[in-house]
Design an enzyme around this catalytic site. Sequence first.
Site, PDB file in Angstrom:
ATOM      1  N   GLU A 267       0.829  -1.216   0.000  1.00 11.02           N
ATOM      2  CA  GLU A 267       0.000   0.000   0.000  1.00 11.02           C
ATOM      3  C   GLU A 267       0.862   1.264   0.000  1.00 11.02           C
ATOM      4  OE1 GLU A 267      -2.718  -0.693   3.315  1.00 11.02           O
ATOM      5  OE2 GLU A 267      -4.052  -1.803   1.959  1.00 11.02           O
ATOM      6  N   ASP A 346      -8.327  -9.093   3.719  1.00 11.04           N
ATOM      7  CA  ASP A 346      -8.074  -8.007   4.657  1.00 11.04           C
ATOM      8  C   ASP A 346      -9.137  -7.949   5.749  1.00 11.04           C
ATOM      9  OD1 ASP A 346      -6.977  -5.843   5.789  1.00 11.04           O
ATOM     10  OD2 ASP A 346      -7.413  -4.436   4.182  1.00 11.04           O
ATOM     11  N   GLU A 374     -12.524  -2.670  12.089  1.00 13.85           N
ATOM     12  CA  GLU A 374     -12.558  -1.930  10.823  1.00 13.85           C
ATOM     13  C   GLU A 374     -13.696  -2.389   9.908  1.00 13.85           C
ATOM     14  OE1 GLU A 374      -8.898  -2.095   8.629  1.00 13.85           O
ATOM     15  OE2 GLU A 374      -9.689  -0.894   6.970  1.00 13.85           O
TER      16      GLU A 374
HETATM   17  O1  GCW Z   1      -7.043  -3.092   6.552  1.00 10.12           O
HETATM   18  C1  GCW Z   1      -6.149  -2.265   5.888  1.00 10.12           C
HETATM   19  C2  GCW Z   1      -6.432  -0.923   6.427  1.00 10.12           C
HETATM   20  C3  GCW Z   1      -5.242   0.021   6.438  1.00 10.12           C
HETATM   21  C4  GCW Z   1      -4.083  -0.707   7.085  1.00 10.12           C
HETATM   22  C5  GCW Z   1      -3.765  -1.940   6.264  1.00 10.12           C
HETATM   23  C6  GCW Z   1      -2.654  -2.784   6.868  1.00 10.12           C
HETATM   24  C7  GCW Z   1      -2.370   0.169   8.492  1.00 10.12           C
HETATM   25  O2  GCW Z   1      -7.497  -0.367   5.707  1.00 10.12           O
HETATM   26  O3  GCW Z   1      -5.623   1.154   7.165  1.00 10.12           O
HETATM   27  O4  GCW Z   1      -2.961   0.118   7.230  1.00 10.12           O
HETATM   28  O5  GCW Z   1      -4.886  -2.772   6.189  1.00 10.12           O
HETATM   29  O6  GCW Z   1      -2.970  -3.775   7.509  1.00 10.12           O
HETATM   30  O7  GCW Z   1      -1.499  -2.458   6.702  1.00 10.12           O
END
Ligand code: GCW
Length: 652
Positions: A267, A346, A374
């Site tokens: 990311e 995720d 989340e």
């Molecule tokens: O779930 C996603 C989140 C990001 C997060 C990323 C990760 C810290 O939306 O906010 O970043 O995963 O786990 O690195």
Amino acid sequence: MTAVHPAWLPDDLLAPLGSRRVRVLGAGLLVETVRAEIRRAVALHGGQLVDDPGSADVVLAATDDDSADGVEEYVVSRSGGVTTVSGAGAGLLHGLFHLVRLGEAAFGPDRPTERHAPAYPLRMLDHWDNVDVHPVMGQVERGYSGGSIFYADGRVRADLSRVAEYGRLLAAVGINRVAINNVNVHRREARLLTDDLAGVARIADVLRPWGIGVHLSVSFNSPVLLGGLATADPLDPGVQEWWARTTARVYEAVPDFGGYVVKADSEGRPGPFAYGRDHADGANLLARAVAPFGGTVHWRAFVYDHRQDWRDRSTDRARAAYDHFVPLDGRFDDNVVLQVKHGPMDFQVREPLSPVLAAMPRTHLAVELQVTQEYTGQQRHVCYLGPAWSELLGFRLRGPGGATVAEDVGGVVAVSNVGDDRFWTGHPLAQANLYALGRMAWDPASDPATVLDEWIAMTFPGAAPGIGATLHRIMDGSWRTYEDYTAPLGVGFMVRPGHHYGPDVDGYEYTPWGTYHFADRDGVGVDRSVATGTGFAGQYPPHWAAVYGSVTRCPDELLLFFHHVPYTHVLRSGSTVIQHVYDTHVEGVEEVERMVAAWAGTEGAVPDDVFVEVRERLAEQLRSAREWRDQLCAYFFRKSGIPDAKGRVAVR
Ligand code: GCW
């Protein structure tokens, strides 16, 4: 400002222990913590800390000095009217909290000797806290509980008493490590490693008496960002030397520092790919810097292409971690732990297990869970995650008769859900998730329903009879209820982009972050079979590769994760896909209505502040659940043209 909520350690809970005559034997930092806890308990409840061996009802005896690393076991026994706990190091502290959990039961008739030891030496929380307030993410990334307990005004807080209180809560559930900053390491946060070491050392000082070690998330680019070097290439001797020097300074400030957590090439974070190196080169660079001091590198396996083209049907985000990491098995140094998110995507409410967890026998693995909600209601919804974690930790990824995930990994790491909110976790009932995480990281075979009851009994010791059962009813099934009214059959990600709260079926469908459902007028789901799809199903060991790869054998709850099927496809349950969508969404909302009604019945029986806070959050949960139901049902009705056979869903 009202006082901070005591979570699972209200003073009343200390009464059985605090009203007795307690003797503490031994010396050292952790034994002093035990002594201080006893002092606090007896001052509250009229007991006494005694020296005289003949007069004690309870003896807490350190079996060794607490310099011994990693010794966390304890033994509890009761005979001749005396309860004895013995343990070395943090073991005695864990034993003390075991007595607190047992309450009066610890002082009844003689009991057989119990021995307790954690399943893993590594039970860690990752805080996604920023030192500064990030313009988009706020201070705590994916935090739903206010600001950071560690930082304020752009620095480590001067007053860390809240962190000490946190350490006490964590010690009581068996957590022994925390990483204190966001894995997305921005410039300001990167400096914790160098300029702000004194602050890091103060946090470590406050957590050490609770048997908790501190770790830092670091930027792979630190040599450039902080050291002014021209490169962060892991094979560059200057870079290696920079990390060695910098790390030595960290250990000067914090001699028992745990090590580094790294999100690299993920990311947009920097990583070894920029230099044509792989993740083993990257991880080993840092591992060699911390090795002389006994430190560990937690290298995250969350690596995927977040700039993919939705038109390209061959790229599958689910495959990414396996494709990147499995070829590197055997190349990581011994003090590297590869930290693998539990699912290939995720932290969705439902995902299969990450196949990486069964594919790297020559690498130390930790499974990463997400306590912060989340994708599970952001602590506005009740969603008790114990059952989800139990299911995944007990899953036999290698097939029936094979090892469980819990047996395959060497540790549990979880993203924390805590902030400076008065209830710690925003939603008071979200405290149960943090509690359960600690208990299940200690013993992954724990029954989540029992853990829930334990949490209820500890948090609401004075509640009227029957309230425990009501809370249990509201919480125990809440994860499946959340799944029911949100994304169906394992499809995931139907959330509003960015903040990820609330429904948006097509929110991510045409973005660079991955494509998740492929709904069209004929059907829905992602074909991940080997025969006709992306081949992801083939990353599993043979048993699950065959099950997931087969449209008829695939479990219903994951069907759309692995297959694209017509709306009229008949599930193993006997229902069609479209009718399942209608049924679960209608029934999920009905269940939330029952939760709201059940909570109304607790008025006067739980503390008023908790009652009001939960009532307000449940009202939002109900509003949101209805929104999910209406959008999902309307969307799939419009796509399929097939109405609800039971006539409950409006044709919109
Ligand atoms: O779930 C996603 C989140 C990001 C997060 C990323 C990760 C810290 O939306 O906010 O970043 O995963 O786990 O690195």
